[in-house]
Design a protein around this motif. Structure first.
Motif, PDB file in Angstrom:
ATOM      1  N   GLU A   1      10.288   8.704  -6.735  1.00 13.03           N
ATOM      2  CA  GLU A   1      10.194   7.572  -5.831  1.00 13.03           C
ATOM      3  C   GLU A   1       8.901   7.663  -5.019  1.00 13.03           C
ATOM      4  O   GLU A   1       8.410   8.751  -4.751  1.00 13.03           O
ATOM      5  CB  GLU A   1      11.372   7.560  -4.844  1.00 13.03           C
ATOM      6  N   ILE A   2       8.378   6.506  -4.622  1.00 11.56           N
ATOM      7  CA  ILE A   2       7.239   6.467  -3.715  1.00 11.56           C
ATOM      8  C   ILE A   2       7.587   5.515  -2.585  1.00 11.56           C
ATOM      9  O   ILE A   2       8.473   4.675  -2.712  1.00 11.56           O
ATOM     10  CB  ILE A   2       5.935   6.032  -4.421  1.00 11.56           C
ATOM     11  N   GLU A   3       6.888   5.648  -1.472  1.00 13.73           N
ATOM     12  CA  GLU A   3       7.116   4.779  -0.331  1.00 13.73           C
ATOM     13  C   GLU A   3       5.934   3.830  -0.212  1.00 13.73           C
ATOM     14  O   GLU A   3       4.780   4.251  -0.243  1.00 13.73           O
ATOM     15  CB  GLU A   3       7.253   5.611   0.939  1.00 13.73           C
ATOM     16  N   ILE A   4       6.253   2.528  -0.084  1.00 12.93           N
ATOM     17  CA  ILE A   4       5.225   1.492  -0.034  1.00 12.93           C
ATOM     18  C   ILE A   4       5.342   0.747   1.282  1.00 12.93           C
ATOM     19  O   ILE A   4       6.437   0.356   1.691  1.00 12.93           O
ATOM     20  CB  ILE A   4       5.388   0.510  -1.214  1.00 12.93           C
ATOM     21  N   ASP A   5       4.200   0.527   1.945  1.00 15.03           N
ATOM     22  CA  ASP A   5       4.150  -0.301   3.152  1.00 15.03           C
ATOM     23  C   ASP A   5       3.876  -1.737   2.721  1.00 15.03           C
ATOM     24  O   ASP A   5       2.812  -2.043   2.179  1.00 15.03           O
ATOM     25  CB  ASP A   5       3.027   0.155   4.080  1.00 15.03           C
ATOM     26  N   LEU A   6       4.831  -2.637   2.967  1.00 15.02           N
ATOM     27  CA  LEU A   6       4.618  -4.045   2.660  1.00 15.02           C
ATOM     28  C   LEU A   6       3.901  -4.755   3.809  1.00 15.02           C
ATOM     29  O   LEU A   6       3.141  -5.686   3.586  1.00 15.02           O
ATOM     30  CB  LEU A   6       5.945  -4.731   2.340  1.00 15.02           C
TER      31      LEU A   6
ATOM     32  N   ASP B   1       3.134  -3.901   8.494  1.00 17.24           N
ATOM     33  CA  ASP B   1       3.104  -2.829   9.492  1.00 17.24           C
ATOM     34  C   ASP B   1       4.481  -2.252   9.795  1.00 17.24           C
ATOM     35  O   ASP B   1       4.604  -1.086  10.137  1.00 17.24           O
ATOM     36  CB  ASP B   1       2.471  -3.346  10.789  1.00 17.24           C
ATOM     37  N   THR B   2       5.522  -3.063   9.679  1.00 15.54           N
ATOM     38  CA  THR B   2       6.850  -2.603  10.076  1.00 15.54           C
ATOM     39  C   THR B   2       7.801  -2.381   8.906  1.00 15.54           C
ATOM     40  O   THR B   2       8.854  -1.793   9.103  1.00 15.54           O
ATOM     41  CB  THR B   2       7.495  -3.630  11.023  1.00 15.54           C
ATOM     42  N   LEU B   3       7.466  -2.841   7.730  1.00  9.34           N
ATOM     43  CA  LEU B   3       8.393  -2.769   6.599  1.00  9.34           C
ATOM     44  C   LEU B   3       7.912  -1.761   5.561  1.00  9.34           C
ATOM     45  O   LEU B   3       6.843  -1.915   4.970  1.00  9.34           O
ATOM     46  CB  LEU B   3       8.539  -4.147   5.945  1.00  9.34           C
ATOM     47  N   LYS B   4       8.726  -0.715   5.366  1.00  9.32           N
ATOM     48  CA  LYS B   4       8.438   0.299   4.347  1.00  9.32           C
ATOM     49  C   LYS B   4       9.567   0.267   3.333  1.00  9.32           C
ATOM     50  O   LYS B   4      10.734   0.152   3.684  1.00  9.32           O
ATOM     51  CB  LYS B   4       8.337   1.680   4.966  1.00  9.32           C
ATOM     52  N   VAL B   5       9.216   0.389   2.066  1.00  9.36           N
ATOM     53  CA  VAL B   5      10.191   0.305   0.974  1.00  9.36           C
ATOM     54  C   VAL B   5       9.995   1.501   0.057  1.00  9.36           C
ATOM     55  O   VAL B   5       8.866   1.892  -0.245  1.00  9.36           O
ATOM     56  CB  VAL B   5       9.993  -1.002   0.162  1.00  9.36           C
ATOM     57  N   ARG B   6      11.106   2.084  -0.392  1.00 13.29           N
ATOM     58  CA  ARG B   6      11.047   3.140  -1.408  1.00 13.29           C
ATOM     59  C   ARG B   6      11.314   2.506  -2.764  1.00 13.29           C
ATOM     60  O   ARG B   6      12.307   1.792  -2.938  1.00 13.29           O
ATOM     61  CB  ARG B   6      12.083   4.219  -1.141  1.00 13.29           C
ATOM     62  N   VAL B   7      10.455   2.764  -3.721  1.00 19.87           N
ATOM     63  CA  VAL B   7      10.623   2.224  -5.071  1.00 19.87           C
ATOM     64  C   VAL B   7      10.430   3.353  -6.079  1.00 19.87           C
ATOM     65  O   VAL B   7       9.801   4.375  -5.786  1.00 19.87           O
ATOM     66  CB  VAL B   7       9.627   1.075  -5.380  1.00 19.87           C
ATOM     67  N   LEU B   8      10.968   3.146  -7.259  1.00 21.22           N
ATOM     68  CA  LEU B   8      10.752   4.097  -8.348  1.00 21.22           C
ATOM     69  C   LEU B   8       9.347   3.921  -8.905  1.00 21.22           C
ATOM     70  O   LEU B   8       8.839   2.803  -9.000  1.00 21.22           O
ATOM     71  CB  LEU B   8      11.767   3.861  -9.466  1.00 21.22           C
ATOM     72  N   LYS B   9       8.733   5.012  -9.294  1.00 21.31           N
ATOM     73  CA  LYS B   9       7.390   4.934  -9.878  1.00 21.31           C
ATOM     74  C   LYS B   9       7.387   4.096 -11.151  1.00 21.31           C
ATOM     75  O   LYS B   9       6.426   3.407 -11.446  1.00 21.31           O
ATOM     76  CB  LYS B   9       6.861   6.332 -10.205  1.00 21.31           C
ATOM     77  N   SER B  10       8.475   4.150 -11.899  1.00 19.92           N
ATOM     78  CA  SER B  10       8.524   3.434 -13.176  1.00 19.92           C
ATOM     79  C   SER B  10       8.541   1.925 -12.994  1.00 19.92           C
ATOM     80  O   SER B  10       8.308   1.187 -13.955  1.00 19.92           O
ATOM     81  CB  SER B  10       9.737   3.882 -13.983  1.00 19.92           C
ATOM     82  N   THR B  11       8.827   1.426 -11.774  1.00 21.85           N
ATOM     83  CA  THR B  11       8.843  -0.021 -11.556  1.00 21.85           C
ATOM     84  C   THR B  11       7.479  -0.572 -11.176  1.00 21.85           C
ATOM     85  O   THR B  11       7.351  -1.766 -10.954  1.00 21.85           O
ATOM     86  CB  THR B  11       9.856  -0.408 -10.462  1.00 21.85           C
ATOM     87  N   LEU B  12       6.472   0.287 -11.100  1.00 19.67           N
ATOM     88  CA  LEU B  12       5.133  -0.195 -10.782  1.00 19.67           C
ATOM     89  C   LEU B  12       4.536  -0.882 -12.000  1.00 19.67           C
ATOM     90  O   LEU B  12       4.564  -0.362 -13.106  1.00 19.67           O
ATOM     91  CB  LEU B  12       4.234   0.962 -10.355  1.00 19.67           C
TER      92      LEU B  12
ATOM     93  N   LYS C   1       0.853  -1.184   0.000  1.00 19.64           N
ATOM     94  CA  LYS C   1       0.000   0.000   0.000  1.00 19.64           C
ATOM     95  C   LYS C   1       0.891   1.236   0.000  1.00 19.64           C
ATOM     96  O   LYS C   1       1.859   1.318   0.754  1.00 19.64           O
ATOM     97  CB  LYS C   1      -0.889  -0.004   1.232  1.00 19.64           C
ATOM     98  N   VAL C   2       0.572   2.183  -0.860  1.00 15.80           N
ATOM     99  CA  VAL C   2       1.364   3.408  -0.986  1.00 15.80           C
ATOM    100  C   VAL C   2       1.144   4.261   0.255  1.00 15.80           C
ATOM    101  O   VAL C   2       0.008   4.553   0.627  1.00 15.80           O
ATOM    102  CB  VAL C   2       0.970   4.196  -2.250  1.00 15.80           C
ATOM    103  N   SER C   3       2.244   4.644   0.911  1.00 12.97           N
ATOM    104  CA  SER C   3       2.126   5.465   2.118  1.00 12.97           C
ATOM    105  C   SER C   3       2.552   6.909   1.877  1.00 12.97           C
ATOM    106  O   SER C   3       2.115   7.803   2.596  1.00 12.97           O
ATOM    107  CB  SER C   3       2.966   4.872   3.250  1.00 12.97           C
TER     108      SER C   3
END
Length: 114
Positions: free
Chosen positions: A79-84, A86-97, A69-71
């Motif tokens: 870049e966007i931050e995604i919650d995988l 409750d405790t794990l957040k990941v930054r990914v590039l928008k182009s990898t969606l 879920k995008v946080s």
């Protein structure tokens, strides 16, 4: 004596030899454009629009296969931050969606009714 008159006679002028190839080549280019190039460019345009519309709260699938879920979606970064979880957040590039599975609900008015 051994050659029949039909083979011995020469035909009329055949014209430019490239003219016979030009029409089939143009048809092949048109078919290739409408069956391959145009649909691919439309899919790429839809993907770009989908990436630009991603918002906080959307459920997305990344190219690595992660679903989260995008946080946070900063306006100035790609870049966007995604919650995988409750405790794990990941930054990914928008182009990898790859996909936006479920859209977030539109922001509701914060009007107080009594």
């Amino acid at each position: 004596m051994f050659i029949t008159p039909a083979f011995a006679q020469t035909g009329g002028s055949m014209g430019d030899p490239f003219t016979g190839l030009l029409v089939p080549m143009l048809l092949m280019v048109l078919i290739f454009y409408f069956l391959v190039i145009r649909p691919q460019s439309q899919r790429a345009k839809q993907h770009r629009e989908m990436i630009e519309r991603v918002r906080r709260g959307d459920t997305v699938v990344t190219s690595g296969g992660f679903i989260g879920k995008v946080s946070r979606v900063p306006d100035t970064s790609d870049e966007i931050e995604i919650d995988l979880n409750d405790t794990l957040k990941v930054r990914v590039l928008k182009s990898t969606l790859l996909d936006v599975r479920s859209k977030s609900e539109p922001v509701k008015d914060q009007t107080v009714t009594k």
